[in-house]
Write a protein that holds these residues in place. Structure first.
Motif, PDB file in Angstrom:
ATOM      1  N   ALA A   1       0.832  -1.205   0.000  1.00  0.00           N
ATOM      2  CA  ALA A   1       0.000   0.000   0.000  1.00  0.00           C
ATOM      3  C   ALA A   1       0.868   1.258   0.000  1.00  0.00           C
ATOM      4  O   ALA A   1       0.536   2.260  -0.654  1.00  0.00           O
ATOM      5  CB  ALA A   1      -0.927  -0.006   1.216  1.00  0.00           C
ATOM      6  N   THR A   2       1.988   1.189   0.701  1.00  0.00           N
ATOM      7  CA  THR A   2       2.916   2.322   0.729  1.00  0.00           C
ATOM      8  C   THR A   2       3.514   2.549  -0.649  1.00  0.00           C
ATOM      9  O   THR A   2       3.579   3.686  -1.131  1.00  0.00           O
ATOM     10  CB  THR A   2       4.027   2.073   1.762  1.00  0.00           C
ATOM     11  N   HIS A   3       3.926   1.478  -1.295  1.00  0.00           N
ATOM     12  CA  HIS A   3       4.480   1.578  -2.648  1.00  0.00           C
ATOM     13  C   HIS A   3       3.474   2.224  -3.592  1.00  0.00           C
ATOM     14  O   HIS A   3       3.822   3.107  -4.386  1.00  0.00           O
ATOM     15  CB  HIS A   3       4.876   0.190  -3.154  1.00  0.00           C
TER      16      HIS A   3
ATOM     17  N   LYS B   1       1.647   6.940  -6.777  1.00  0.00           N
ATOM     18  CA  LYS B   1       0.640   7.953  -7.118  1.00  0.00           C
ATOM     19  C   LYS B   1       1.155   9.363  -6.834  1.00  0.00           C
ATOM     20  O   LYS B   1       0.861  10.298  -7.591  1.00  0.00           O
ATOM     21  CB  LYS B   1      -0.663   7.683  -6.359  1.00  0.00           C
ATOM     22  N   LEU B   2       1.924   9.526  -5.765  1.00  0.00           N
ATOM     23  CA  LEU B   2       2.511  10.836  -5.477  1.00  0.00           C
ATOM     24  C   LEU B   2       3.467  11.248  -6.597  1.00  0.00           C
ATOM     25  O   LEU B   2       3.536  12.422  -6.974  1.00  0.00           O
ATOM     26  CB  LEU B   2       3.232  10.819  -4.126  1.00  0.00           C
ATOM     27  N   ARG B   3       4.201  10.284  -7.150  1.00  0.00           N
ATOM     28  CA  ARG B   3       5.080  10.572  -8.291  1.00  0.00           C
ATOM     29  C   ARG B   3       4.266  10.939  -9.527  1.00  0.00           C
ATOM     30  O   ARG B   3       4.579  11.906 -10.222  1.00  0.00           O
ATOM     31  CB  ARG B   3       5.965   9.369  -8.611  1.00  0.00           C
ATOM     32  N   GLU B   4       3.238  10.171  -9.803  1.00  0.00           N
ATOM     33  CA  GLU B   4       2.400  10.431 -10.978  1.00  0.00           C
ATOM     34  C   GLU B   4       1.769  11.813 -10.928  1.00  0.00           C
ATOM     35  O   GLU B   4       1.628  12.471 -11.957  1.00  0.00           O
ATOM     36  CB  GLU B   4       1.297   9.372 -11.097  1.00  0.00           C
TER      37      GLU B   4
ATOM     38  N   ILE C   1       6.006  14.241  -5.800  1.00  0.00           N
ATOM     39  CA  ILE C   1       7.415  13.841  -5.714  1.00  0.00           C
ATOM     40  C   ILE C   1       7.980  13.993  -7.117  1.00  0.00           C
ATOM     41  O   ILE C   1       7.578  13.278  -8.039  1.00  0.00           O
ATOM     42  CB  ILE C   1       7.561  12.382  -5.220  1.00  0.00           C
ATOM     43  N   ARG C   2       8.889  14.957  -7.270  1.00  0.00           N
ATOM     44  CA  ARG C   2       9.447  15.231  -8.597  1.00  0.00           C
ATOM     45  C   ARG C   2      10.627  14.339  -8.919  1.00  0.00           C
ATOM     46  O   ARG C   2      10.845  13.983 -10.068  1.00  0.00           O
ATOM     47  CB  ARG C   2       9.868  16.693  -8.706  1.00  0.00           C
ATOM     48  N   ARG C   3      11.439  14.013  -7.907  1.00  0.00           N
ATOM     49  CA  ARG C   3      12.599  13.163  -8.129  1.00  0.00           C
ATOM     50  C   ARG C   3      13.091  12.637  -6.798  1.00  0.00           C
ATOM     51  O   ARG C   3      12.754  13.157  -5.748  1.00  0.00           O
ATOM     52  CB  ARG C   3      13.724  13.909  -8.844  1.00  0.00           C
TER      53      ARG C   3
END
Length: 144
Positions: A33-35, A40-43, A47-49
């Protein structure tokens, strides 16, 4: 973003190398679930990098300066010129008495002086005001 997303981002800002299992334990989720949350935060571009924090002095870039760049023209089209100077870590168009603010990391004050010379070579640059950092109290992650 909900409270769990904020907690994940805060923990990742402190140590981006921790496992999804450790992150999940800290926020009450499974590793899977964390992954999924981090993906989703990256998408969404939250989270940019993912990067590491290198000690500048340990790699020969112990001189830190912030330089206000004056100009006699609009500098909004000059991003590539600033980016071409590798010692510049950040460059920002700003409001106020100067046009651009740059963050410079150099090995010595002589190298900083060379960076200032190269800044003057950019079309439109009419002056600089450098402030050399003597010591840093702290740098902190983005508060959420």
């Amino acid at each position: 973003m909900d409270d769990i997303d904020r907690a994940l981002v805060l923990r990742l800002q402190q140590d981006a190398g921790q496992s999804y299992a450790a992150l999940g334990t800290a926020v009450g989720l499974s590793a899977g679930a964390t992954h999924e949350r981090v993906r989703k935060l990256r998408e969404r571009g939250v989270i940019r990098r993912t990067t590491i924090d290198v000690d500048p002095a340990a790699v020969g870039s112990g001189v830190l300066a912030y330089v206000m760049v004056d100009s006699n023209a609009w500098m909004g089209e000059s991003a590539d010129d600033f980016a071409a100077i590798p010692e510049i870590q950040e460059a920002h168009i700003i409001a106020g008495s100067a046009s651009v603010l740059v963050k410079v990391r150099a090995a010595s004050t002589e190298q900083l002086q060379d960076v200032l010379r190269r800044l003057y070579a950019i079309d439109g640059v009419s002056g600089t005001h450098a402030t050399v950092v003597l010591d840093t109290f702290f740098e902190r992650p983005l508060p959420l």
